[in-house]
Design an enzyme around this catalytic site. Structure first.
Site, PDB file in Angstrom:
ATOM      1  N   ALA A   9     -12.960  -9.200   3.217  1.00 55.20           N
ATOM      2  CA  ALA A   9     -12.101  -8.960   4.375  1.00 55.20           C
ATOM      3  C   ALA A   9     -10.721  -8.521   3.907  1.00 55.20           C
ATOM      4  O   ALA A   9     -10.353  -8.723   2.753  1.00 55.20           O
ATOM      5  CB  ALA A   9     -11.997 -10.223   5.229  1.00 55.20           C
ATOM      6  N   HIS A  10      -9.966  -7.905   4.823  1.00 58.29           N
ATOM      7  CA  HIS A  10      -8.623  -7.446   4.485  1.00 58.29           C
ATOM      8  C   HIS A  10      -7.654  -8.601   4.265  1.00 58.29           C
ATOM      9  O   HIS A  10      -6.651  -8.456   3.588  1.00 58.29           O
ATOM     10  CB  HIS A  10      -8.087  -6.522   5.579  1.00 58.29           C
ATOM     11  CG  HIS A  10      -8.606  -5.120   5.450  1.00 58.29           C
ATOM     12  ND1 HIS A  10      -9.937  -4.816   5.546  1.00 58.29           N
ATOM     13  CD2 HIS A  10      -7.968  -3.950   5.192  1.00 58.29           C
ATOM     14  CE1 HIS A  10     -10.094  -3.511   5.358  1.00 58.29           C
ATOM     15  NE2 HIS A  10      -8.917  -2.969   5.146  1.00 58.29           N
ATOM     16  N   SER A  11      -7.954  -9.732   4.905  1.00 55.09           N
ATOM     17  CA  SER A  11      -7.081 -10.894   4.767  1.00 55.09           C
ATOM     18  C   SER A  11      -7.821 -11.976   3.995  1.00 55.09           C
ATOM     19  O   SER A  11      -8.989 -12.271   4.272  1.00 55.09           O
ATOM     20  CB  SER A  11      -6.688 -11.396   6.163  1.00 55.09           C
ATOM     21  OG  SER A  11      -6.561 -12.797   6.169  1.00 55.09           O
ATOM     22  N   GLY A  44      -5.546  -6.116   2.580  1.00 56.02           N
ATOM     23  CA  GLY A  44      -6.248  -5.012   1.936  1.00 56.02           C
ATOM     24  C   GLY A  44      -7.449  -5.541   1.187  1.00 56.02           C
ATOM     25  O   GLY A  44      -7.766  -6.734   1.267  1.00 56.02           O
TER      26      GLY A  44
END
Lengths: 133, 213
Positions: A9-11, A44
């Site tokens: 995941a991005h976080s 990211g």
């Protein structure tokens, strides 16, 4: 050994949160790794961190990777290439919705299903209804 | 170019500078149609690249580009990480074993980089992406090299074509990346990826021009 799972995941908190929710379904029998965010805490995805997570979740029965948004897929594809022939063929990238897919995949993996079966059932999570209309 | 390793390092310095200077503008463009982090991401990536390549004095261009690639892959964070990472990696492979780079080598590196980005992003021209700046740039570079232009002139043509390609993304509908979630609302905004691609081609052209003749 059950199929391993990787949550991308991005976080970092999102990846770890989904991992936590999915782990609850497995009684600790399934390895689930989280790879979220980039070094320094920014949002990211980091192909190297994903590659490490896949290697850590690897089992003879394979690994299913669940991802949140577009560029997570690009980074994961790159990670699989970086791992080379060693793991190729037993890592599957899932197009399932992240939370439902992870929970369903964790249950399937914990009862010893094959990578194909875990992947197929996770993808079926797209059809799950939460709110009855 | 006799001093290809030094020029490659200077190009990477210039790209870093340009990404720092344009971070705000790239982020502004990305805020309009994406997740608003392209400028920050690119600056973070090249800020991580620079000290590594500065410490590689005497190594060939392909080694510098390979380090650039692996650093971008692990530090940029957005789609640009794997995309530019793949581009620099393919360029490095194209230049492998070459210490004295000529215009044909540069063309081969650009072609390989563009093919890498297209394959990684599964993108084609017209989808409001980096590919829309880089495709005309590579076409212009190829045409100039085939006409026998020197490298500096050929790269100037490539940079001009990249700029035109970048501007042409404004009326496009995005079908790739975060911008595709906006559908019709992506129309009327210049693509941040095409913009950073133009900036990179322009930086390369500028450094080569300053070092030629």
């Amino acid at each position: 050994m059950p199929v391993g799972l990787v949550i991308v995941a991005h976080s970092q908190r999102l990846a770890e949160g989904v991992r936590e929710v999915a782990l609850q379904m497995t009684g600790g029998s399934v390895t689930i790794e989280a790879a979220g965010g980039v070094a320094g805490g920014a949002l990211g995805t980091d192909a190297e961190a994903i590659a490490r997570a896949i290697a850590a979740a690897d089992s003879p029965d394979g690994v299913l990777v669940l991802m949140d948004l577009g560029s997570a897929v690009l980074s994961t594809e790159m990670a699989v290439e970086m791992l080379g022939d060693r793991l190729q063929g037993r890592v599957v990238l899932s197009d399932a919705p992240l939370v439902e897919g992870a929970v369903v995949a964790a249950v399937e993996a914990s009862i010893g299903r094959s990578l194909d079966e875990v992947a197929r059932t996770a993808l079926d999570a797209r059809q799950m209804t939460k709110v009855k209309r | 170019m006799g001093n290809s390793d030094a020029i490659t390092l200077e190009i990477l310095r210039r790209i870093t500078e340009v990404m720092r200077e344009n971070a705000e503008e790239l982020t502004r463009l990305d805020s309009a149609i994406g997740d608003g982090d392209h400028g920050t991401n690119m600056a973070r990536g090249f800020n991580a690249v620079l000290p590594k390549v500065e410490a590689m004095a005497g190594q060939p261009p392909s080694a510098l580009l390979k380090t650039t690639a692996t650093t971008l892959i692990s530090t940029v964070g957005g789609a640009a990480g794997p995309l530019y990472g793949t581009a620099f990696l393919r360029a490095a492979t194209a230049l492998d074993g070459k210490n004295d780079i000529d215009e044909r080598d540069v063309l081969a590196a650009f072609e390989a980089a563009l093919e890498g980005i297209k394959a990684r992003g599964k993108a084609s021209p017209g989808e409001k992406t980096m590919v829309d700046a880089l495709t005309p740039a590579v076409d212009a570079l190829r045409a100039a090299v085939e006409q026998g232009q020197d490298l500096s002139t050929a790269l100037d043509h490539a940079a001009a074509a990249a700029r035109t390609g970048m501007e042409a993304t404004i009326p496009m509908l995005a079908t790739k990346g975060r911008a595709s979630y906006l559908g019709e609302r992506s129309i009327g905004h210049q693509d941040p990826g095409a913009t950073s691609s133009y900036l990179i081609v322009q930086a390369i052209a500028d450094v080569v021009r300053e070092n030629s003749g």
